[in-house]
Write an enzyme that holds these catalytic residues in place. Structure first.
Site, PDB file in Angstrom:
ATOM      1  N   GLY A  10      81.947   5.396  20.986  1.00  0.00           N
ATOM      2  CA  GLY A  10      81.983   6.898  21.014  1.00  0.00           C
ATOM      3  C   GLY A  10      83.125   7.305  20.298  1.00  0.00           C
ATOM      4  O   GLY A  10      83.789   6.440  20.013  1.00  0.00           O
ATOM      5  N   ARG A  21      71.746  -0.117  16.436  1.00  0.00           N
ATOM      6  CA  ARG A  21      72.642   0.243  16.666  1.00  0.00           C
ATOM      7  C   ARG A  21      73.782  -0.610  15.403  1.00  0.00           C
ATOM      8  O   ARG A  21      75.065  -0.226  14.703  1.00  0.00           O
ATOM      9  CB  ARG A  21      73.750   0.590  17.554  1.00  0.00           C
ATOM     10  CG  ARG A  21      72.736   1.674  18.455  1.00  0.00           C
ATOM     11  CD  ARG A  21      73.039   3.698  17.619  1.00  0.00           C
ATOM     12  NE  ARG A  21      73.967   3.921  17.907  1.00  0.00           N
ATOM     13  CZ  ARG A  21      74.617   5.325  17.272  1.00  0.00           C
ATOM     14  NH1 ARG A  21      73.494   5.592  16.304  1.00  0.00           N
ATOM     15  NH2 ARG A  21      75.592   4.904  17.386  1.00  0.00           N
ATOM     16  N   LYS A  38      93.085  16.246  38.340  1.00  0.00           N
ATOM     17  CA  LYS A  38      92.204  16.363  37.696  1.00  0.00           C
ATOM     18  C   LYS A  38      90.904  16.761  37.903  1.00  0.00           C
ATOM     19  O   LYS A  38      90.545  17.199  37.254  1.00  0.00           O
ATOM     20  CB  LYS A  38      92.398  14.737  35.993  1.00  0.00           C
ATOM     21  CG  LYS A  38      92.057  15.352  35.198  1.00  0.00           C
ATOM     22  CD  LYS A  38      91.715  13.957  33.834  1.00  0.00           C
ATOM     23  CE  LYS A  38      91.430  14.534  33.166  1.00  0.00           C
ATOM     24  NZ  LYS A  38      90.627  14.012  31.723  1.00  0.00           N
TER      25      LYS A  38
END
Ligand code: NAP
Length: 305
Positions: free
Chosen positions: A11, A37, A184
């Protein structure tokens, strides 16, 4: 011969790392979901990185999870909700002492992965780099940033950081990686869900100052209770600074929802609420925020886990 980097997940971040490592001559292999894929990848002829407006394609070799070559170094570049299952599939291929680098945002997936592969060393990462896919096997490097890497259980830096230097991947070894991940996460909890619920850019939260401030008070309490006082320091000021500095941006959660994609809520706000409950900490506004977000996601037909 240097150790091959297996990259799990082609990705945005997986491609960003794979292409830069390959460009530097580092041995890289891509692991894609399945045979379909893999065929699609071969038809495309490689991974394309678009940087400063120009595109370069790298014919990184690829395989499926059921290939049988051993894996010594694995970059896990799936979403947080896919990481545990994706790594479990590869567990039989991991060599003793294999190292995993976990790029997932939020918290919770790292422990789930580590429990699946007790024979491996798991290194967590927190990144401010930004990338998005503008086509299959094609990624745009949208925001230059930094990646902090660390292993909460073992402070010694691995030698392969040299590969990151060669690849021009800005990074730093951190002995306080948990603090970074919690900080974060807290920033994300204070900003992202509200941008979804108010349907606004980050800057739109300047009109919801009180709501943001209340969440920051509860998040600070949570971080203190979790033994993360450094992550709690001046949280509200930093949240306000981020809202201002990124006023024109849509948050990642906003974008996921806008594109009808599953969010990583369970590893962000969901994780915060779960840990608060574990500590018997009553954080009503955070819990209410989670309920509102879950209801909103359901109303759009999106998963809430
Ligand atoms: P992404 O673009 O959705 O990529 C995830 C990839 O994982 C997809 O290519 C997906 O395959 C693949 N995958 C999932 N399960 C798999 C399996 N079992 N076997 C093989 N591949 C599998 O996600 P991302 O944006 O790179 O994000 C990855 C993580 O980094 C997230 O936790 C995110 O929050 C974090 N992060 C991202 C950025 C950013 O700018 N993108 C910045 C900082 C942090 P398919 O293509 O077949 O679906």
């Amino acid at each position: 011969m240097s150790t091959t980097w297996h990259i799990l997940g082609a990705g945005s971040l997986g491609t960003l790392w794979a292409t830069r490592l390959a460009r530097a001559g580092v041995a890289v292999r891509l692991i894609v979901r399945d045979e379909n894929r893999l065929n699609a990848y071969h038809a495309a002829g490689g991974l394309t990185l678009v940087e400063h407006g120009s595109a370069s394609t790298y014919a990184v070799p690829a395989e499926t999870p059921d290939s049988d070559a051993p894996i010594s170094r694995l970059l896990v570049a799936c979403k947080a909700y896919d990481a545990e299952h994706a790594v479990a599939q590869l567990a039989p291929r991991l060599t003793p002492g294999a190292e995993l680098i976990l790029l997932q945002n939020g918290l919770g997936s790292q422990d789930a992965v580590a429990a699946r592969v007790p024979q491996a060393r798991c290194i967590s990462a927190s990144s401010t780099e930004g990338a998005f896919r503008d086509g299959d096997w094609r990624v745009v490097f949208a925001g230059h940033g930094y990646t902090w890497l660390g292993d909460a259980g073992h402070p010694v830096a691995p030698i392969w950081l040299d590969d990151l230097n060669a690849a021009g991947i800005p990074h730093e070894w951190s002995t306080e990686i948990l603090t970074r991940l919690w900080r974060k996460l807290a920033l994300n909890c204070a900003i992202n869900p509200l941008t979804v619920l108010h349907g606004c850019r980050n800057g739109g939260l300047q009109d919801h100052h009180c709501e943001v401030a209340t969440l920051c008070v509860e998040l600070t309490e949570l971080l203190d209770r979790c033994g993360q006082p450094a992550a709690a320091e001046d949280l509200q000021q930093e949240v306000e600074r981020v809202i201002q500095a990124t006023a024109a941006n849509y948050s990642s959660m906003y974008q996921d929802v806008a594109h009808q994609r599953r969010t990583e809520i369970s590893y962000l706000l969901g994780h915060a609420c779960k840990v608060a409950a574990r500590h018997q900490l009553n954080l009503p506004h955070l819990n209410q925020l989670q309920q509102r977000l879950v209801t909103h996601l359901h109303s759009l037909g999106l998963p809430s886990d």
